[in-house]
Write a protein that holds these residues in place. Sequence first.
Motif, PDB file in Angstrom:
ATOM      1  N   ILE A  12       0.885  -1.171   0.000  1.00 54.64           N
ATOM      2  CA  ILE A  12       0.000   0.000   0.000  1.00 54.64           C
ATOM      3  C   ILE A  12       0.913   1.208   0.000  1.00 54.64           C
ATOM      4  O   ILE A  12       1.782   1.326   0.872  1.00 54.64           O
ATOM      5  N   LYS A  15       4.471   0.622   0.469  1.00 54.06           N
ATOM      6  CA  LYS A  15       4.926  -0.073   1.677  1.00 54.06           C
ATOM      7  C   LYS A  15       4.418  -1.511   1.640  1.00 54.06           C
ATOM      8  O   LYS A  15       3.213  -1.747   1.489  1.00 54.06           O
ATOM      9  N   ILE A  17       3.016  -4.795   2.797  1.00 54.56           N
ATOM     10  CA  ILE A  17       2.238  -5.233   3.962  1.00 54.56           C
ATOM     11  C   ILE A  17       2.157  -6.758   3.991  1.00 54.56           C
ATOM     12  O   ILE A  17       2.352  -7.388   5.024  1.00 54.56           O
ATOM     13  N   PRO A  36      -2.284 -10.876  15.335  1.00 54.63           N
ATOM     14  CA  PRO A  36      -2.402  -9.577  16.013  1.00 54.63           C
ATOM     15  C   PRO A  36      -2.859  -8.473  15.054  1.00 54.63           C
ATOM     16  O   PRO A  36      -2.779  -8.630  13.843  1.00 54.63           O
ATOM     17  N   ASN A  37      -3.282  -7.387  15.627  1.00 50.99           N
ATOM     18  CA  ASN A  37      -3.693  -6.220  14.851  1.00 50.99           C
ATOM     19  C   ASN A  37      -2.560  -5.697  13.994  1.00 50.99           C
ATOM     20  O   ASN A  37      -1.410  -5.719  14.407  1.00 50.99           O
ATOM     21  N   GLY A  38      -2.900  -5.234  12.838  1.00 48.87           N
ATOM     22  CA  GLY A  38      -1.917  -4.584  11.976  1.00 48.87           C
ATOM     23  C   GLY A  38      -1.012  -5.552  11.253  1.00 48.87           C
ATOM     24  O   GLY A  38       0.010  -5.177  10.684  1.00 48.87           O
ATOM     25  N   THR A  39      -1.397  -6.781  11.226  1.00 50.55           N
ATOM     26  CA  THR A  39      -0.521  -7.804  10.673  1.00 50.55           C
ATOM     27  C   THR A  39      -0.792  -8.045   9.185  1.00 50.55           C
ATOM     28  O   THR A  39      -0.020  -8.680   8.496  1.00 50.55           O
ATOM     29  N   GLY A  40      -1.916  -7.500   8.708  1.00 57.75           N
ATOM     30  CA  GLY A  40      -2.197  -7.614   7.269  1.00 57.75           C
ATOM     31  C   GLY A  40      -3.404  -8.469   6.919  1.00 57.75           C
ATOM     32  O   GLY A  40      -3.613  -8.804   5.750  1.00 57.75           O
ATOM     33  N   LYS A  41      -4.240  -8.807   7.884  1.00 61.45           N
ATOM     34  CA  LYS A  41      -5.391  -9.686   7.615  1.00 61.45           C
ATOM     35  C   LYS A  41      -6.411  -8.996   6.692  1.00 61.45           C
ATOM     36  O   LYS A  41      -6.866  -9.564   5.700  1.00 61.45           O
ATOM     37  N   SER A  42      -6.744  -7.749   7.028  1.00 61.95           N
ATOM     38  CA  SER A  42      -7.701  -7.027   6.187  1.00 61.95           C
ATOM     39  C   SER A  42      -7.094  -6.707   4.825  1.00 61.95           C
ATOM     40  O   SER A  42      -7.797  -6.657   3.813  1.00 61.95           O
ATOM     41  N   THR A  43      -5.798  -6.500   4.812  1.00 63.06           N
ATOM     42  CA  THR A  43      -5.115  -6.244   3.548  1.00 63.06           C
ATOM     43  C   THR A  43      -5.244  -7.464   2.630  1.00 63.06           C
ATOM     44  O   THR A  43      -5.465  -7.326   1.419  1.00 63.06           O
ATOM     45  N   TYR A  54      -4.381  -1.446  -3.428  1.00 64.87           N
ATOM     46  CA  TYR A  54      -3.665  -2.577  -2.851  1.00 64.87           C
ATOM     47  C   TYR A  54      -2.906  -3.245  -3.988  1.00 64.87           C
ATOM     48  O   TYR A  54      -3.450  -4.038  -4.742  1.00 64.87           O
TER      49      TYR A  54
HETATM   50  N1  LIG Z   1      -5.526   1.947   3.342  1.00 66.66           N
HETATM   51  C1  LIG Z   1      -4.348   1.875   3.984  1.00 66.66           C
HETATM   52  N2  LIG Z   1      -3.439   2.840   3.815  1.00 66.66           N
HETATM   53  C2  LIG Z   1      -2.250   2.784   4.463  1.00 66.66           C
HETATM   54  N3  LIG Z   1      -1.883   1.805   5.264  1.00 66.66           N
HETATM   55  C3  LIG Z   1      -2.753   0.809   5.477  1.00 66.66           C
HETATM   56  C4  LIG Z   1      -4.040   0.792   4.852  1.00 66.66           C
HETATM   57  N4  LIG Z   1      -4.679  -0.318   5.232  1.00 66.66           N
HETATM   58  C5  LIG Z   1      -3.837  -0.960   6.065  1.00 66.66           C
HETATM   59  N5  LIG Z   1      -2.691  -0.288   6.207  1.00 66.66           N
HETATM   60  C6  LIG Z   1      -1.538  -0.695   7.028  1.00 66.66           C
HETATM   61  O1  LIG Z   1      -1.289  -2.040   6.721  1.00 66.66           O
HETATM   62  C7  LIG Z   1      -0.996  -2.768   7.871  1.00 66.66           C
HETATM   63  C8  LIG Z   1      -1.925  -3.963   7.970  1.00 66.66           C
HETATM   64  O2  LIG Z   1      -3.246  -3.497   8.231  1.00 66.66           O
HETATM   65  P1  LIG Z   1      -4.493  -4.465   8.221  1.00 66.66           P
HETATM   66  O3  LIG Z   1      -4.438  -5.289   7.008  1.00 66.66           O
HETATM   67  O4  LIG Z   1      -5.672  -3.633   8.439  1.00 66.66           O
HETATM   68  O5  LIG Z   1      -4.206  -5.342   9.490  1.00 66.66           O
HETATM   69  P2  LIG Z   1      -5.176  -6.291  10.327  1.00 66.66           P
HETATM   70  O6  LIG Z   1      -6.429  -6.449   9.560  1.00 66.66           O
HETATM   71  O7  LIG Z   1      -4.401  -7.554  10.454  1.00 66.66           O
HETATM   72  O8  LIG Z   1      -5.359  -5.631  11.640  1.00 66.66           O
HETATM   73  C9  LIG Z   1      -1.083  -1.808   9.036  1.00 66.66           C
HETATM   74  O9  LIG Z   1       0.228  -1.369   9.330  1.00 66.66           O
HETATM   75  C10 LIG Z   1      -1.877  -0.693   8.498  1.00 66.66           C
HETATM   76  O10 LIG Z   1      -1.510   0.517   9.089  1.00 66.66           O
END
Ligand SMILES: Nc1ncnc2c1ncn2[C@@H]1O[C@H](COP(=O)(O)OP(=O)(O)O)[C@@H](O)[C@H]1O
Lengths: 251, 472
Positions: A12, A15, A17, A36-43, A54
């Motif tokens: 993203i 960067k 992810i 854990p949070n911020g690990t990339g699951k939603s990504t 993305y």
């Molecule tokens: N739209 C975005 N723009 C910038 N950074 C993002 C965005 N979405 C996620 N991130 C970054 O990507 C990383 C993974 O986020 P995310 O996939 O939401 O994690 P999770 O779902 O595991 O909590 C985090 O560091 C987050 O800050």
Amino acid sequence: MLLNIKDLHVSIDGKEIIKGLNLSINKGEIHAIMGPNGTGKSTLAAAITGREGYEITKGEILYNGKSILDWTPDQRANEGVFLSFQYPIEIPGVSMTNFMRTAMNAKREYKNLPPMQAGEFLKKMEEKKKLVDINAKMTNRSVNEGFSGGEKKKNEIFQMAMLEPELAILDETDSGLDIDALKVVANGVNQLKSEDNGFLVITHYQRLLDYIIPDFVHVMFEGRIVKSGGKGLALELEEKGYEWLKEPYAG
Amino acid sequence: MENTKKTYYPLENVLIKHFTEHAVEWEQSDPPEVTSQRKGAMDYFKEKGFPNLKMEKWRGTDLDAVYQEELTVFDEETPFDKKVDEIFECEVHGFHTRMISVLNGSFYSKEEAKLTVSPNGVIIGSLARAQKEYPEIFEKYYGKLPNHIEDGFKAINTAMARDGAFVYIPDGVELSGDTLQLIDILNKPNLAVNTRNLIVLGKNAKLSFLHCDDSVNHHAGLINTVSEIYLGENAELELYKLQNINDETALVNQVFIDQAANSHVKISMLTLNGGLIRNEVSDALNGEGASCDIRGLYLVDKEQHIDNHVSVLHNAPHCDSNQLFKGVLDNKATGVFNGFTYVKKDAQQTNAFQRNSNILLSDDARIDAMPHLEIYADDVKCGHGASVGQLDEEALFYLMQRGIPFADARMLLMYAFADDILKEVSIDALRITIEDMVKRRLRGELSICDRCVLHCSNPEQPIIFDIDLSKI
Ligand SMILES: Nc1ncnc2c1ncn2[C@@H]1O[C@H](COP(=O)(O)OP(=O)(O)O)[C@@H](O)[C@H]1O
Ligand SMILES: [Mg+2]
């Protein structure tokens, strides 16, 4: 194989992810991803559903054996990929009924089928509303507008039940739900589950997995799947937390 | 005049010349007060001319190209040799209106229908006739609102307008079952017309009024309309303005409203197409407990320009006002929203809100949003805001994730955006018709209907749109 992700790298804004993720899901299977949070699951969910921004820098996503990287989000959806959003979007001015009917007919058009008759559509809607125990009035309201957190999540499951996807990704659908709502969500999944579809359930907590029994549990950490196992792994994570994972991979 | 403007635009010259040639003749038939208003207004116009970009209230709306044209001043009655629907077809579906029309600036009807009086005392027809036949009503209201000569357009209208629509609803009469529809049509090339409408609602009177601005052909022209509207105590007015004119015509539309105590006004200004449109609504809440709800929707594209100026004056306590204008601008379209709310010193317990939201669909589209509040009372609830943005990316993705293709998702969001305005149209059949028009406009099908603004679904091209299912 329903979904086959090979060495996936997602960035993203430049960067990285997701850093080389492998995952395969067969029809009839439920996979859980924890981490854990911020690990990339939603990504990962965004990459599978084709969200703009993305960037897939390396690797492949095969869906029913075909690469979907060039497909638009609506095409992926109409081929059967569904995402229950971690944060469902409010769309003022679009009623749930209009929204669902438009979505259903978009899919039918994609499959070269005629639009669904209003009567048939309404019947189906009534049936699915019962399944997820959503308030009859909810479908007259604008999409998610003024819905409580729980209502929004139930609404995602309602939409899933309406659209009957082949691959359903549930992104923390259980977060913030009380036990009753959790059961409703799980019930929605269990009713839909068949030999012809697969689920990817992203969750933070083991408790959802008491109701949706996964065939596989994966632990995701810093953009990779670092451990996979059976449903016992979820219990292990619940007990130990995520700290223990970090050590061997740090540095 | 000593301070006379040195050089005139061609259009200014044409107008001044026309006035000079006809003033004496008009004086014969006009009441003295009208004559003196005309003279005063013409003096103003000679001195100041048309508004320009340097004027605060005209910043952002450039009519220079119109001023450069030598349009023909037209103020003659067109002989009634064709029914209105032969000039202009209006098919309003399942919706009963009583229709009157103004053609090229003058009331257009058979001789015997120029001014009709119903048994309940309602008078509807030509303003020129009302001036002669009902001088006591005419003189009581005509030209009585302030700010009539505040800029060149209003001045030239006051100096030169000689006809338009006249509507008088006596005390206690409700014309609510029937909507009165006024169709303002231009069907000749290169005309400059000044039209004046006068609408008077007595105490407890009720009127639902649909005013359509249309142009039939692709002719250039300038329409300069002033409407004066008076509401007695407890009166209620619903005013719908539908604007669907060609890209060549400029429309300057000014509505002045005077509200007595406990009267209510609801306005929907719907601009679907128009090369250059300037709308000005100035509503004075002069009696306690009066309220107004003024909403607008504008959908413009290509090089169109829309300018909405709304001012609400809270001159009395316990009044409520709401202004909500929403716009979608595409291509190189430009717009101005100027909302002004004034709360007088003793106008306590005022509720006044204004909001302007815009969606810009292209990088070249532009909107200048200027909300102003001027508050001199202390016990007031006021709010204002403006927003300019693109379509919500997250919402677009959400819709697409459910299988809805980009173009449809985009349209659905635009339609949803417009819904705040459309849902307020309380006449069902009219709302459905307008909703259809908006859908077609958003799909790019309705650039301008060659005929009526409401004639939007025809047998060859039925409306199929799978989104609005609110009726099932
Ligand atoms: N739209 C975005 N723009 C910038 N950074 C993002 C965005 N979405 C996620 N991130 C970054 O990507 C990383 C993974 O986020 P995310 O996939 O939401 O994690 P999770 O779902 O595991 O909590 C985090 O560091 C987050 O800050
Ligand atoms: Mg997440």
